[in-house]
Design an enzyme around this catalytic site. Sequence first.
Site, PDB file in Angstrom:
ATOM      1  N   ASP A  35       0.814  -1.213   0.000  1.00  0.00           N
ATOM      2  CA  ASP A  35       0.000   0.000   0.000  1.00  0.00           C
ATOM      3  C   ASP A  35       0.855   1.274   0.000  1.00  0.00           C
ATOM      4  OD1 ASP A  35      -2.285   1.518   0.026  1.00  0.00           O
ATOM      5  OD2 ASP A  35      -2.583   1.361   2.196  1.00  0.00           O
ATOM      6  N   HIS A  52       3.224   3.172  -8.759  1.00  0.00           N
ATOM      7  CA  HIS A  52       3.032   1.725  -8.949  1.00  0.00           C
ATOM      8  C   HIS A  52       4.303   1.078  -9.514  1.00  0.00           C
ATOM      9  CE1 HIS A  52      -1.058   1.959  -7.725  1.00  0.00           C
ATOM     10  NE2 HIS A  52      -1.473   2.651  -8.768  1.00  0.00           N
ATOM     11  N   LEU A 146      11.052 -20.821  -3.079  1.00  0.00           N
ATOM     12  CA  LEU A 146      10.139 -19.813  -2.529  1.00  0.00           C
ATOM     13  C   LEU A 146       8.849 -19.846  -3.330  1.00  0.00           C
ATOM     14  CD1 LEU A 146       9.454 -17.092  -0.992  1.00  0.00           C
ATOM     15  CD2 LEU A 146      10.643 -15.906  -2.839  1.00  0.00           C
TER      16      LEU A 146
HETATM   17  C1  FPP Z   1      -1.989   0.148  -3.368  1.00  0.00           C
HETATM   18  O1  FPP Z   1      -1.460   1.455  -3.424  1.00  0.00           O
HETATM   19  C2  FPP Z   1      -1.371  -0.674  -4.398  1.00  0.00           C
HETATM   20  C3  FPP Z   1      -2.050  -1.310  -5.395  1.00  0.00           C
HETATM   21  C4  FPP Z   1      -3.517  -1.243  -5.553  1.00  0.00           C
HETATM   22  C5  FPP Z   1      -1.344  -2.098  -6.411  1.00  0.00           C
HETATM   23  C6  FPP Z   1      -0.077  -2.788  -5.999  1.00  0.00           C
HETATM   24  C7  FPP Z   1       0.761  -2.969  -7.208  1.00  0.00           C
HETATM   25  C8  FPP Z   1       2.108  -2.893  -7.265  1.00  0.00           C
HETATM   26  C9  FPP Z   1       2.948  -2.779  -6.073  1.00  0.00           C
HETATM   27  C10 FPP Z   1       2.878  -2.885  -8.536  1.00  0.00           C
HETATM   28  C11 FPP Z   1       2.471  -3.896  -9.520  1.00  0.00           C
HETATM   29  C12 FPP Z   1       3.059  -5.223  -9.341  1.00  0.00           C
HETATM   30  C13 FPP Z   1       2.448  -6.303  -9.874  1.00  0.00           C
HETATM   31  C14 FPP Z   1       3.132  -7.599  -9.921  1.00  0.00           C
HETATM   32  C15 FPP Z   1       1.072  -6.212 -10.402  1.00  0.00           C
HETATM   33  P1  FPP Z   1      -2.456   2.663  -3.653  1.00  0.00           P
HETATM   34  O2  FPP Z   1      -2.463   3.007  -5.084  1.00  0.00           O
HETATM   35  O3  FPP Z   1      -3.806   2.328  -3.083  1.00  0.00           O
HETATM   36  O4  FPP Z   1      -1.765   3.777  -2.794  1.00  0.00           O
HETATM   37  P2  FPP Z   1      -2.490   4.996  -2.084  1.00  0.00           P
HETATM   38  O5  FPP Z   1      -3.402   4.406  -1.032  1.00  0.00           O
HETATM   39  O6  FPP Z   1      -1.366   5.762  -1.509  1.00  0.00           O
HETATM   40  O7  FPP Z   1      -3.240   5.740  -3.150  1.00  0.00           O
END
Ligand code: FPP
Length: 256
Positions: A35, A52, A146
Amino acid sequence: MKSLIKKIFLKNHPREIQELLDKSRLPDHVAIIMDGNGRWAQEKRLPRALGHRAGMESLRSAVKLCAKLGIKILTVYAFSTENWKRPQEEINILMGLLYEYIQKELDELHSEQVQVRAIGRTEELPTPALREINRAQELTAGNKKLILNIALNYGGRTEIVDAVRRIASLAAEGKINPEEITEDLFQKHLYTGDLPNPDLLIRPAGELRISNYLLWQIAYTEFYSTSVYWPDFREEEFMKALLAYQHRQRRFGGLM
Ligand code: FPP
């Protein structure tokens, strides 16, 4: 000892942290809610897509560290059943990153003996992403070092409903009696049915909620939260979480 740990938590001394880790008491299974990508980007006045992308690098770093330390299972929340509510452009970016992650990383993951698995209703993913994730699962199925579970179109409640459906079908076919439905049997019908439950759940970016993640599996999991955003959650932050875990007393409802 306590003051040394306090000092290490205040400052960053990766080598010292690594030395403090007891390699014989590492968690077998670590789960992560990745997150804070959006906030990381926002604070730097960058587009969310770059948050991201930086988050994808943190995933690479987490996988490398788990393989190096001998942690057996890493389960990461990449896309929830609720994430479809985001703007289509952001959904496309996330699906594109998933595709790119597999394209770029698969050879290395395979050579590092990582077994890639997808958990969730993956059949509903866009075709290119689904094709890549299936290719990764097929290629790495025999790897033993893993297990990397990537939660994709995943929801904890959906997972429970899917398990109930499977068990109900078996009952309707007369293959199982209702009295035979135990916690053990139920657990075996979850997406992670053949795996032990997470020992440690890490949530970066300061939120103190579960967000529909691994609802059944985390009943006795140790929870670690940090204000660090996921894109900044690299090796030393991960080791701090492991160190904190090693100072927990796990009682599973009993007395020690
Ligand atoms: C939450 O941050 C994150 C996600 C919804 C996506 C997680 C994805 C990745 C770490 C990269 C992609 C990797 C793969 C393998 C798909 P948020 O956008 O909700 O953050 P915020 O709450 O600060 O807006």
